[in-house]
Scaffold this motif. Structure first.
Motif, short mmCIF file in Angstrom:
data_model
loop_
_atom_site.label_atom_id
_atom_site.label_comp_id
_atom_site.label_asym_id
_atom_site.label_seq_id
_atom_site.Cartn_x
_atom_site.Cartn_y
_atom_site.Cartn_z
N UNK A 1 6.14 -2.72 23.55
CA UNK A 1 5.66 -3.09 21.54
C UNK A 1 6.95 -2.81 20.41
N UNK A 2 6.98 -3.79 19.93
CA UNK A 2 8.61 -4.18 19.00
C UNK A 2 7.51 -3.66 17.94
N UNK A 3 9.31 -3.47 16.47
CA UNK A 3 9.03 -2.64 15.86
C UNK A 3 8.05 -3.59 14.33
N UNK A 4 7.70 -5.00 14.88
CA UNK A 4 7.19 -5.09 13.84
C UNK A 4 4.96 -4.89 13.83
N UNK A 5 4.72 -4.09 15.07
CA UNK A 5 3.81 -4.06 15.42
C UNK A 5 3.40 -3.52 15.36
N UNK A 6 4.49 -2.04 15.77
CA UNK A 6 4.58 -0.54 15.28
C UNK A 6 4.08 -0.53 13.64
N UNK A 7 4.79 -1.01 13.80
CA UNK A 7 4.90 -0.93 11.66
C UNK A 7 3.53 -1.42 11.13
N UNK A 8 2.85 -2.14 11.67
CA UNK A 8 1.88 -2.91 11.09
C UNK A 8 0.62 -1.55 12.05
N UNK A 9 0.62 -1.21 13.12
CA UNK A 9 0.05 -0.27 13.05
C UNK A 9 0.39 1.01 12.21
N UNK A 10 1.16 1.46 12.24
CA UNK A 10 1.64 2.67 11.37
C UNK A 10 0.37 2.91 9.98
N UNK A 11 0.64 1.65 9.13
CA UNK A 11 0.87 0.84 7.84
C UNK A 11 -1.03 0.98 7.99
N UNK A 12 -2.28 0.30 9.09
CA UNK A 12 -3.54 0.15 9.33
C UNK A 12 -3.78 1.86 9.71
N UNK A 13 -3.50 2.55 10.02
CA UNK A 13 -3.44 4.28 10.64
C UNK A 13 -3.32 5.11 8.55
N UNK A 14 -2.41 4.52 7.64
CA UNK A 14 -2.47 5.34 6.25
C UNK A 14 -3.33 4.84 5.65
N UNK A 15 -3.59 3.59 5.83
CA UNK A 15 -4.74 2.82 4.94
C UNK A 15 -6.48 3.14 5.21
N UNK A 16 -6.72 3.29 6.33
CA UNK A 16 -7.61 4.01 7.56
C UNK A 16 -8.05 5.83 6.91
N UNK A 17 -6.22 6.01 6.70
CA UNK A 17 -6.94 7.19 5.76
C UNK A 17 -6.95 7.50 4.52
N UNK A 18 -6.49 6.74 3.91
CA UNK A 18 -6.80 6.71 2.37
C UNK A 18 -8.01 6.20 1.82
N UNK A 19 -8.25 5.55 3.04
CA UNK A 19 -10.07 4.54 2.17
C UNK A 19 -10.72 5.52 2.18
N UNK A 20 -10.99 6.43 3.86
CA UNK A 20 -11.17 7.43 3.84
C UNK A 20 -11.58 9.15 3.01
N UNK A 21 -10.64 9.11 2.30
CA UNK A 21 -10.53 9.72 1.37
C UNK A 21 -11.02 9.32 0.17
N UNK A 22 -10.40 8.41 -0.25
CA UNK A 22 -11.27 7.69 -1.15
C UNK A 22 -12.81 8.03 -1.78
N UNK A 23 -13.52 7.08 -0.38
CA UNK A 23 -15.30 7.61 -0.58
C UNK A 23 -15.26 9.66 -0.76
N UNK A 24 -14.10 9.73 -0.20
CA UNK A 24 -14.81 10.99 -0.38
C UNK A 24 -14.87 11.70 -1.44
N UNK A 25 -14.39 11.61 -2.24
CA UNK A 25 -13.57 11.24 -3.51
C UNK A 25 -14.30 11.23 -4.84
N UNK A 26 -15.12 10.03 -4.32
CA UNK A 26 -16.63 9.36 -5.54
C UNK A 26 -17.51 10.27 -4.95
N UNK A 27 -17.71 9.77 -6.76
CA UNK A 27 -18.91 10.79 -6.47
C UNK A 27 -20.39 9.48 -6.27
#
Length: 138
Positions: free
Chosen positions: A1-27
């Protein structure tokens, strides 16, 4: 796995966690019913219009980024693997190399035909001498 693939996977996981948090914050839509009974001031943290516009825009932006990273990962996953970078990878590739097919022996010649090997064997034998049919005359 090259460095670009690893970076995109990490960004992908952070975005997924942020979406979950934002959906839970909304009324939910039913939460506005409580505003008539004295809970109307609870939405003033994000401005006069409340948190709905800020959180919904942020969620939509993160959802678009999530789709983009998903497509990027799908593209990177479908490409051919890169050349080996270490000695161990090269050894593993050599172990997986296909073996050469074994040569099959030639079919025996049909009756009455000779092969090159049989012709050499026959020529090394002494030729038979013809038997004298008549005695020599003197």
């Amino acid at each position: 796995m090259n460095w670009l693939h690893s970076a995109v996977v990490i960004i992908h996981l952070l975005i997924a966690a942020a979406i979950v948090a934002l959906v839970l914050l909304q009324r939910g839509k039913g939460a506005d019913a409580g505003a008539g009974f004295g809970a109307g001031a609870s939405g003033t943290v994000f401005g006069a219009r409340g948190s709905a516009s800020f959180l919904s825009r942020t969620t939509a932006t993160l959802a678009a980024l999530f789709i983009a990273t998903s497509l990027g990962l799908a593209y990177m996953g479908g490409r051919a693997p890169a050349a080996p970078k270490s000695v161990i990878d090269r050894v593993n590739l050599q172990d997986k190399a296909p073996e050469l097919p074994a040569t099959t022996p030639a079919a025996p010649p049909a009756t009455g035909q000779t092969t090159d090997n049989q012709a050499v064997e026959k020529s090394s034998e002494p030729a038979p001498q013809p038997a004298p049919s008549e005695p020599p005359k003197q």
